[in-house]
Design a protein around this motif. Structure first.
Motif, PDB file in Angstrom:
ATOM      1  N   UNK A  66       0.829  -1.203   0.000  1.00  0.00           N
ATOM      2  CA  UNK A  66       0.000   0.000   0.000  1.00  0.00           C
ATOM      3  C   UNK A  66       0.868   1.259   0.000  1.00  0.00           C
ATOM      4  N   UNK A  67       1.877   1.288   0.862  1.00  0.00           N
ATOM      5  CA  UNK A  67       2.761   2.450   0.913  1.00  0.00           C
ATOM      6  C   UNK A  67       3.531   2.627  -0.392  1.00  0.00           C
ATOM      7  N   UNK A  68       3.940   1.509  -1.012  1.00  0.00           N
ATOM      8  CA  UNK A  68       4.632   1.601  -2.298  1.00  0.00           C
ATOM      9  C   UNK A  68       3.712   2.180  -3.368  1.00  0.00           C
ATOM     10  N   UNK A  69       2.450   1.734  -3.405  1.00  0.00           N
ATOM     11  CA  UNK A  69       1.502   2.244  -4.397  1.00  0.00           C
ATOM     12  C   UNK A  69       1.264   3.738  -4.208  1.00  0.00           C
ATOM     13  N   UNK A  70       1.065   4.149  -2.950  1.00  0.00           N
ATOM     14  CA  UNK A  70       0.841   5.566  -2.676  1.00  0.00           C
ATOM     15  C   UNK A  70       2.080   6.395  -3.009  1.00  0.00           C
ATOM     16  N   UNK A  71       3.263   5.890  -2.640  1.00  0.00           N
ATOM     17  CA  UNK A  71       4.487   6.621  -2.934  1.00  0.00           C
ATOM     18  C   UNK A  71       4.763   6.724  -4.423  1.00  0.00           C
ATOM     19  N   UNK A  72       4.541   5.627  -5.150  1.00  0.00           N
ATOM     20  CA  UNK A  72       4.747   5.643  -6.599  1.00  0.00           C
ATOM     21  C   UNK A  72       3.785   6.618  -7.267  1.00  0.00           C
ATOM     22  N   UNK A  73       2.520   6.609  -6.855  1.00  0.00           N
ATOM     23  CA  UNK A  73       1.535   7.531  -7.436  1.00  0.00           C
ATOM     24  C   UNK A  73       1.892   8.982  -7.148  1.00  0.00           C
ATOM     25  N   UNK A  74       2.354   9.252  -5.911  1.00  0.00           N
ATOM     26  CA  UNK A  74       2.755  10.619  -5.568  1.00  0.00           C
ATOM     27  C   UNK A  74       3.976  11.052  -6.371  1.00  0.00           C
ATOM     28  N   UNK A  75       4.938  10.140  -6.573  1.00  0.00           N
ATOM     29  CA  UNK A  75       6.132  10.475  -7.350  1.00  0.00           C
ATOM     30  C   UNK A  75       5.781  10.735  -8.803  1.00  0.00           C
ATOM     31  N   UNK A  76       4.906   9.924  -9.378  1.00  0.00           N
ATOM     32  CA  UNK A  76       4.470  10.142 -10.763  1.00  0.00           C
ATOM     33  C   UNK A  76       3.771  11.493 -10.892  1.00  0.00           C
ATOM     34  N   UNK A  77       2.897  11.817  -9.941  1.00  0.00           N
ATOM     35  CA  UNK A  77       2.185  13.095  -9.987  1.00  0.00           C
ATOM     36  C   UNK A  77       3.145  14.266  -9.837  1.00  0.00           C
ATOM     37  N   UNK A  80       5.084  14.715 -13.091  1.00  0.00           N
ATOM     38  CA  UNK A  80       4.198  15.278 -14.124  1.00  0.00           C
ATOM     39  C   UNK A  80       3.973  16.770 -13.909  1.00  0.00           C
ATOM     40  N   UNK A  81       3.852  17.196 -12.655  1.00  0.00           N
ATOM     41  CA  UNK A  81       3.698  18.622 -12.373  1.00  0.00           C
ATOM     42  C   UNK A  81       4.995  19.363 -12.682  1.00  0.00           C
ATOM     43  N   UNK A  82       6.126  18.783 -12.261  1.00  0.00           N
ATOM     44  CA  UNK A  82       7.421  19.437 -12.476  1.00  0.00           C
ATOM     45  C   UNK A  82       7.743  19.597 -13.963  1.00  0.00           C
ATOM     46  N   UNK A  83       7.341  18.634 -14.776  1.00  0.00           N
ATOM     47  CA  UNK A  83       7.595  18.702 -16.216  1.00  0.00           C
ATOM     48  C   UNK A  83       6.445  19.391 -16.941  1.00  0.00           C
ATOM     49  N   UNK A  84       5.212  19.085 -16.532  1.00  0.00           N
ATOM     50  CA  UNK A  84       4.057  19.589 -17.255  1.00  0.00           C
ATOM     51  C   UNK A  84       3.809  21.070 -17.067  1.00  0.00           C
ATOM     52  N   UNK A  85       4.090  21.617 -15.881  1.00  0.00           N
ATOM     53  CA  UNK A  85       3.817  23.034 -15.641  1.00  0.00           C
ATOM     54  C   UNK A  85       4.656  23.948 -16.527  1.00  0.00           C
ATOM     55  N   UNK A 156       9.087   5.512 -15.547  1.00  0.00           N
ATOM     56  CA  UNK A 156       9.122   6.174 -16.854  1.00  0.00           C
ATOM     57  C   UNK A 156       7.846   5.911 -17.644  1.00  0.00           C
ATOM     58  N   UNK A 157       7.391   4.667 -17.654  1.00  0.00           N
ATOM     59  CA  UNK A 157       6.175   4.342 -18.390  1.00  0.00           C
ATOM     60  C   UNK A 157       4.945   5.035 -17.828  1.00  0.00           C
ATOM     61  N   UNK A 158       4.826   5.095 -16.509  1.00  0.00           N
ATOM     62  CA  UNK A 158       3.659   5.727 -15.893  1.00  0.00           C
ATOM     63  C   UNK A 158       3.680   7.240 -16.081  1.00  0.00           C
ATOM     64  N   UNK A 159       4.861   7.856 -16.020  1.00  0.00           N
ATOM     65  CA  UNK A 159       4.961   9.300 -16.272  1.00  0.00           C
ATOM     66  C   UNK A 159       4.606   9.607 -17.722  1.00  0.00           C
ATOM     67  N   UNK A 213      -3.595  15.928  -7.668  1.00  0.00           N
ATOM     68  CA  UNK A 213      -4.528  14.926  -7.136  1.00  0.00           C
ATOM     69  C   UNK A 213      -5.111  14.076  -8.261  1.00  0.00           C
ATOM     70  N   UNK A 214      -5.441  14.715  -9.387  1.00  0.00           N
ATOM     71  CA  UNK A 214      -6.014  13.978 -10.520  1.00  0.00           C
ATOM     72  C   UNK A 214      -5.017  12.947 -11.041  1.00  0.00           C
ATOM     73  N   UNK A 215      -3.759  13.348 -11.231  1.00  0.00           N
ATOM     74  CA  UNK A 215      -2.740  12.421 -11.712  1.00  0.00           C
ATOM     75  C   UNK A 215      -2.464  11.334 -10.675  1.00  0.00           C
ATOM     76  N   UNK A 216      -2.501  11.710  -9.399  1.00  0.00           N
ATOM     77  CA  UNK A 216      -2.293  10.731  -8.327  1.00  0.00           C
ATOM     78  C   UNK A 216      -3.358   9.641  -8.384  1.00  0.00           C
TER      79      UNK A 216
END
Length: 282
Positions: A66-77, A80-85, A156-159, A213-216
């Motif tokens: 569970x912690x890995x899933x939450x951490x991975x989702x937060x890192x992907x989000x 995406x914000x750091x690159x997308x903005x 990389x794939x998820x981002x 939050x949406x990307x997460x």
């Protein structure tokens, strides 16, 4: 006349309400009920109310997943914000005619299925036909290596999959941003990077949080990419739910994990809605 219009609006809202009831409320209610049942041998379950499935989900092993899933989702989000903005900001500064090819390219990425994205990245990161062969050809590496399966490949794939969503969500807000804000900061001596960080981003703080939050939530439901690009230790909660439901024949436990996933997603969507309302002008 007003009563007739009110009656018509009720009939218009009846169909979406029935669809919501049939395809969300009823299945979600059944899933909650199954999550409270007790598993029996042979892949079946009996209607004995128990919280053992939720207690097992909170154990150390599944807690790490569970912690890995939450951490991975937060890192992907966050990526995406750091690159997308900045990408979206520069995109909206272009002329309309120059923006069209970029937007078409983003929509083209959205049209790709998760299977195609997964196998494409597995090929790009492989040892035989991957990017490492190009690095060897230009003398940046001594020998080709395989970067998949691995955590970096999953990330990389998820981002890659989630970045177009973040750009398209950010695009309307960046398009409506007053250009004079950044110009005023530059007039006062700020560099373009500092003006972007200290003026543009704070002005769109609510939009950035909502996009995160949406990307997460989107990354939290990843299923195929962690399997195609990662090892079992890189599997997310969605993969584990499928494993318990299909391969382990433990529907009550799978339903308990699915309930948590749905509730967490709904709470994050509700938080996004509240932030959107706060960001609107009074």
């Amino acid at each position: 006349m007003s009563r007739a219009a009110s009656g018509d609006s009720r009939w218009v809202l009846l169909f979406p309400a029935l669809m919501l009831l049939a395809f969300f409320v009823v299945p979600f209610g059944l899933m909650i009920a199954v999550s409270l049942f007790q598993r029996v041998q042979g892949g079946f379950y009996e209607p004995i109310v128990t919280t053992a499935n939720y207690a097992r989900f909170l154990s150390l092993f599944f807690g790490k997943i569970l912690l890995f899933s939450l951490g991975l989702s937060a890192l992907v989000a966050a990526i995406c914000i750091a690159v997308g903005a900045p990408f979206t900001y520069l995109l909206t500064r272009l002329k309309r005619r120059s923006q069209v090819p970029w937007l078409v390219a983003l929509l083209a990425v959205l049209s790709l299925s998760e299977v195609i994205i997964g196998f494409a990245w597995s090929t790009l990161l492989s040892r035989t036909a991957g990017i490492s062969n190009l690095l060897v050809a230009i003398a940046l590496m001594d020998a080709p290596v395989a970067w998949t399966p691995g955590f970096g490949a999953v990330l990389a794939g998820m981002v890659y999959q989630a970045l177009p969503y973040s750009v398209l969500v950010l695009y309307p807000s960046f398009s409506r941003l007053d250009p004079s804000l950044a110009e005023a900061a530059k007039t006062l001596g700020a560099s373009p990077v500092r003006a972007f960080l200290t003026v543009v981003l704070p002005a769109l703080r609510t939009t950035l949080i909502a996009t995160f939050i949406i990307v997460f939530v989107f990354a939290l439901g990843a299923y195929l990419l962690p399997q195609l690009l990662g090892r079992p230790e890189h599997w997310t909660l969605s993969v584990l739910i499928t494993d318990q439901a299909i391969y382990q024949s433990n529907m009550p436990f799978a339903a308990a994990m699915a309930v948590f996933l749905v509730v967490a997603s709904l709470l994050l969507v509700l938080l996004t809605t509240l932030l959107g309302r706060q960001g609107r002008p009074a």
